[in-house]
Every structure is written in C-alpha cells, then in structure tokens.
Design a protein around this motif. Structure first.
Motif, PDB file in Angstrom:
ATOM      1  N   UNK A   1     -71.956  -8.333 -62.569  1.00  0.00           N
ATOM      2  CA  UNK A   1     -70.292  -8.217 -62.985  1.00  0.00           C
ATOM      3  C   UNK A   1     -69.996  -8.891 -64.235  1.00  0.00           C
ATOM      4  N   UNK A   2     -70.826  -9.974 -64.837  1.00  0.00           N
ATOM      5  CA  UNK A   2     -70.227 -10.646 -65.830  1.00  0.00           C
ATOM      6  C   UNK A   2     -71.421 -11.783 -66.144  1.00  0.00           C
ATOM      7  N   UNK A   3     -71.368 -12.403 -67.463  1.00  0.00           N
ATOM      8  CA  UNK A   3     -72.151 -13.409 -67.874  1.00  0.00           C
ATOM      9  C   UNK A   3     -71.539 -14.341 -68.638  1.00  0.00           C
ATOM     10  N   UNK A   4     -72.169 -15.526 -68.821  1.00  0.00           N
ATOM     11  CA  UNK A   4     -71.700 -16.562 -69.937  1.00  0.00           C
ATOM     12  C   UNK A   4     -73.031 -17.500 -70.282  1.00  0.00           C
ATOM     13  N   UNK A   5     -73.060 -17.315 -71.588  1.00  0.00           N
ATOM     14  CA  UNK A   5     -74.223 -18.235 -72.010  1.00  0.00           C
ATOM     15  C   UNK A   5     -73.861 -19.808 -71.993  1.00  0.00           C
ATOM     16  N   UNK A   6     -75.027 -20.346 -72.476  1.00  0.00           N
ATOM     17  CA  UNK A   6     -75.086 -21.804 -72.491  1.00  0.00           C
ATOM     18  C   UNK A   6     -73.768 -22.315 -73.585  1.00  0.00           C
ATOM     19  N   UNK A   7     -73.539 -21.459 -74.532  1.00  0.00           N
ATOM     20  CA  UNK A   7     -72.727 -21.728 -75.745  1.00  0.00           C
ATOM     21  C   UNK A   7     -71.143 -21.017 -75.177  1.00  0.00           C
ATOM     22  N   UNK A   8     -70.940 -20.521 -73.990  1.00  0.00           N
ATOM     23  CA  UNK A   8     -69.905 -20.207 -73.458  1.00  0.00           C
ATOM     24  C   UNK A   8     -69.367 -18.476 -74.118  1.00  0.00           C
ATOM     25  N   UNK A   9     -70.555 -17.773 -74.553  1.00  0.00           N
ATOM     26  CA  UNK A   9     -70.353 -16.499 -74.869  1.00  0.00           C
ATOM     27  C   UNK A   9     -70.249 -15.517 -73.592  1.00  0.00           C
ATOM     28  N   UNK A  10     -69.172 -14.858 -73.536  1.00  0.00           N
ATOM     29  CA  UNK A  10     -69.214 -14.127 -72.108  1.00  0.00           C
ATOM     30  C   UNK A  10     -69.172 -12.654 -72.292  1.00  0.00           C
ATOM     31  N   UNK A  11     -69.737 -11.888 -71.447  1.00  0.00           N
ATOM     32  CA  UNK A  11     -69.787 -10.348 -71.249  1.00  0.00           C
ATOM     33  C   UNK A  11     -69.381  -9.968 -69.895  1.00  0.00           C
ATOM     34  N   UNK A  12     -68.977  -8.896 -69.854  1.00  0.00           N
ATOM     35  CA  UNK A  12     -68.440  -8.137 -68.553  1.00  0.00           C
ATOM     36  C   UNK A  12     -68.645  -6.748 -68.554  1.00  0.00           C
ATOM     37  N   UNK A  13     -69.090  -6.198 -67.567  1.00  0.00           N
ATOM     38  CA  UNK A  13     -69.029  -4.853 -67.283  1.00  0.00           C
ATOM     39  C   UNK A  13     -67.848  -4.061 -67.262  1.00  0.00           C
ATOM     40  N   UNK A  14     -67.790  -2.676 -67.629  1.00  0.00           N
ATOM     41  CA  UNK A  14     -66.720  -1.943 -67.834  1.00  0.00           C
ATOM     42  C   UNK A  14     -65.763  -2.136 -66.656  1.00  0.00           C
ATOM     43  N   UNK A  15     -66.482  -1.943 -65.433  1.00  0.00           N
ATOM     44  CA  UNK A  15     -65.493  -2.086 -64.180  1.00  0.00           C
ATOM     45  C   UNK A  15     -64.384  -3.219 -64.033  1.00  0.00           C
ATOM     46  N   UNK A  16     -64.785  -4.334 -64.717  1.00  0.00           N
ATOM     47  CA  UNK A  16     -64.065  -5.360 -64.277  1.00  0.00           C
ATOM     48  C   UNK A  16     -63.316  -6.022 -65.518  1.00  0.00           C
ATOM     49  N   UNK A  17     -63.768  -5.600 -66.899  1.00  0.00           N
ATOM     50  CA  UNK A  17     -63.325  -5.847 -68.002  1.00  0.00           C
ATOM     51  C   UNK A  17     -61.652  -5.818 -68.108  1.00  0.00           C
ATOM     52  N   UNK A  18     -61.264  -7.195 -68.547  1.00  0.00           N
ATOM     53  CA  UNK A  18     -59.533  -7.134 -68.607  1.00  0.00           C
ATOM     54  C   UNK A  18     -59.210  -7.677 -67.219  1.00  0.00           C
ATOM     55  N   UNK A  19     -59.980  -7.535 -66.202  1.00  0.00           N
ATOM     56  CA  UNK A  19     -59.335  -8.203 -64.998  1.00  0.00           C
ATOM     57  C   UNK A  19     -60.058  -9.549 -64.445  1.00  0.00           C
ATOM     58  N   UNK A  20     -61.244  -9.200 -64.543  1.00  0.00           N
ATOM     59  CA  UNK A  20     -62.169 -10.755 -64.283  1.00  0.00           C
ATOM     60  C   UNK A  20     -62.400 -11.435 -65.646  1.00  0.00           C
ATOM     61  N   UNK A  21     -62.535 -13.007 -65.308  1.00  0.00           N
ATOM     62  CA  UNK A  21     -62.863 -14.054 -66.638  1.00  0.00           C
ATOM     63  C   UNK A  21     -63.719 -14.775 -66.042  1.00  0.00           C
ATOM     64  N   UNK A  22     -64.682 -15.168 -66.886  1.00  0.00           N
ATOM     65  CA  UNK A  22     -65.705 -16.258 -66.338  1.00  0.00           C
ATOM     66  C   UNK A  22     -65.561 -17.329 -67.557  1.00  0.00           C
TER      67      UNK A  22
END
Length: 115
Positions: free
Chosen positions: A48-69
């Motif tokens: 669904x999404x990911x966050x690196x140790x430095x706090x960089x995030x990425x999201x799949x298109x299906x949840x982008x704009x709706x989910x946050x990590x």
C-alpha cells in the motif's frame, strides 16, 4: 531485534477515516524501512505504502491522496492515516519492517468499510 505490534482498525462507513498504529520494540527502529501492506479475503497481500528510515514516503495509486504514513523514531511508532475510505479498502492491514536481511511483520489489524 525489532518487534512490531499493531493497533487501530475497526469498522467504518464509506467516506470515513481510521488511524492505524504500529509500535516497535527493540533497538534500532530508526534504521528500519517500513512498508504497509493489506490483504483482502481471497486476494494476495499487496503493498500500500512505504516509509524509509529517513521518512521518505511512497504510495500506490489506489491510495494516493487518501492514505498517509508517518513515523516517530523517538517514540518508535509508525502511524497510518486512512481517509475517504471505500469498501474496496476492506482488508487486514500489516506493517512490515525491513533492515538489511531482517524482516519483521506486525500481527495485522482488520479494517472493514461498509457501503
């Protein structure tokens, strides 16, 4: 070693919001990348999404704009905010920590979105 314990989840109506948390025990959580997966009944587990140790995030298109990590490396917690939920978001949600050859899964938490 890091262990992950999940909390949050539950039942919500479509359009609603939920917040999931993932608490890490053990040393070195700040070094771990953490991914967020979900698995719906009869389907494969998907990223669904990911966050690196430095706090960089990425999201799949299906949840982008709706989910946050987000993460707090002092409190050793990972938070996942889900907004504008849809019935197709219903699944068991997991956090997955990765560091070098180590891989740790949370126990999962159920999210059910009613229409």
């Amino acid at each position: 070693q890091v262990q992950l314990v999940e909390s949050g989840g539950g039942v919500v109506q479509a359009g609603g919001s939920l917040r999931l948390s993932c608490a890490a025990s053990g040393l070195g959580f700040n070094l771990w990348n953490v991914d967020w997966y979900r698995q719906a009944p009869g389907k494969q587990r998907e990223l669904v999404a990911g966050i690196t140790s430095e706090g960089v995030t990425n999201y799949v298109d299906a949840v982008k704009g709706r989910f946050s990590i987000s993460r707090d490396n002092v409190k050793n917690t990972l938070d996942r905010q889900m907004n504008s939920l849809k019935p197709e978001d219903s699944a068991v949600y997991y956090c997955n920590g990765v560091w070098r050859t180590y891989n740790r899964w949370g126990q999962g938490t159920q999210v059910t979105v009613s229409s």
